[in-house]
Design an enzyme around this catalytic site. Structure first.
Site, PDB file in Angstrom:
ATOM      1  CD  GLU A 127      -3.151  -0.936   2.317  1.00  0.00           C
ATOM      2  OE1 GLU A 127      -2.999   0.143   3.123  1.00  0.00           O
ATOM      3  OE2 GLU A 127      -3.724  -1.873   2.456  1.00  0.00           O
ATOM      4  CD  GLU A 169      -9.792   0.189  -0.849  1.00  0.00           C
ATOM      5  OE1 GLU A 169      -8.654  -0.403  -1.043  1.00  0.00           O
ATOM      6  OE2 GLU A 169     -10.722   0.266  -0.108  1.00  0.00           O
TER       7      GLU A 169
HETATM    8  O1  KIV Z   1      -7.216  -6.206   1.751  1.00  0.00           O
HETATM    9  C1  KIV Z   1      -8.108  -6.245   0.599  1.00  0.00           C
HETATM   10  O2  KIV Z   1      -8.820  -7.077   0.558  1.00  0.00           O
HETATM   11  C2  KIV Z   1      -7.345  -5.286  -0.422  1.00  0.00           C
HETATM   12  C3  KIV Z   1      -8.767  -5.191  -1.316  1.00  0.00           C
HETATM   13  C4  KIV Z   1      -9.756  -4.434  -0.957  1.00  0.00           C
HETATM   14  C5  KIV Z   1      -8.094  -4.535  -2.693  1.00  0.00           C
HETATM   15  O3  KIV Z   1      -6.577  -4.719  -0.284  1.00  0.00           O
END
Ligand code: KIV
Length: 271
Positions: free
Chosen positions: A120, A187
């Site tokens: 991330e 997202e």
């Molecule tokens: O952790 C997760 O499920 C994700 C998705 C929402 C993309 O990162």
């Protein structure tokens, strides 16, 4: 027989080729062997072991409590059952704080069966992306609403609405690809910005609340099956169980809707 028996097992280079050919990618999260098996036989191209497991499996309010050991456990369970789908696993909170920590966690995830790790954010994470990809570890960069930043962001909110924030997100996406990312997850990003980012990079973009112009889509499995996991249901979620009639039917309906571009529509996106 699988409805997608003709689909060869997905590889990392095949993802960029799919983008060149305009073939949209359907991704879902999974956390155990049984659901993952059905997904894999129902035309889902990519399976994500999301650290969302902290919320939908473990019952926490955020993804922050998830450990590398948790991720390895669920990755191994899912990996045992996949034949075609490409398996991506999240590096959990702060497992990517330094390149060395990220390398150790990524090796554990790849040895458990993942084919790519997801990180991330940008900023100092770009160095981590470069470090891993130079060591032959495929990386997906997750931008926009990054749930591991929930405390700093003050909640789960749409990102990139203001001009400056949008320009930064576009620059981050380009920098992540330049650092070696093979896939981008976007997202909660306004549709026009996600479209611009998708056009600016050669690797596929996978949207979640990012509109219909991404190269693929991802949803949390519990959300698209209409399960109440005790958390607020985001606008971009659609219940595919209602239309699919069974779990396998829901996965097939989702894959078909992603591929023909009917999901997400305006109702499931941010203008
Ligand atoms: O952790 C997760 O499920 C994700 C998705 C929402 C993309 O990162």
């Amino acid at each position: 027989m699988s409805v997608h028996a003709e689909q060869k097992p997905w590889t990392v280079p095949a993802l960029a080729e799919a983008k060149r050919q305009g073939r949209r990618l359907a991704m879902l999260t999974a956390y155990d062997a049984s659901f993952a098996r059905v997904m894999d036989r129902s035309g889902i191209d990519l399976v994500l072991i999301g650290d969302s497991l902290g919320m939908v499996v473990q019952g926490h309010d955020s993804t922050l409590p998830v450990s590398v050991a948790d991720m390895v456990y669920h990755t191994a369970a899912v990996a045992r059952t996949l034949r075609q789908a490409l398996l991506v696993a999240d590096l959990p909170f702060q497992a990517d704080a330094t390149p060395e920590r990220a390398l150790d966690a990524s090796v554990a995830l790849l040895q458990a069966g993942a084919q790519m790790v997801k990180i991330e954010g940008a900023g100092h994470k770009l160095e981590v992306v470069r470090f891993l990809s130079e060591r032959d570890i495929p990386v997906c960069t997750h931008l926009g609403l990054t749930p591991q930043s929930v405390l700093k962001l003050g909640g789960f909110k749409v990102q990139g609405r203001e001009e400056q924030a949008a320009a930064r997100l576009l620059a981050d996406a380009q920098a992540a690809v330049e650092a070696g990312a093979s896939l981008l997850v976007l997202e909660c990003v306004p549709t026009p910005l996600a479209q611009k980012i998708t056009a600016a990079v050669f690797v596929p973009t996978i949207g979640i609340g990012a509109g219909p112009h991404c190269d693929g889509q991802v949803l949390v499995m519990h959300d698209m099956l209409g399960l109440d996991s005790g958390h607020r249901r985001p606008r971009f979620v659609k219940d595919f169980l209602a239309e699919g009639g069974s779990v396998a039917g829901a996965f097939r309906a989702y894959a078909a809707a992603v591929r023909d571009g009917s999901f997400p529509d305006a109702e499931h996106a941010y203008a």
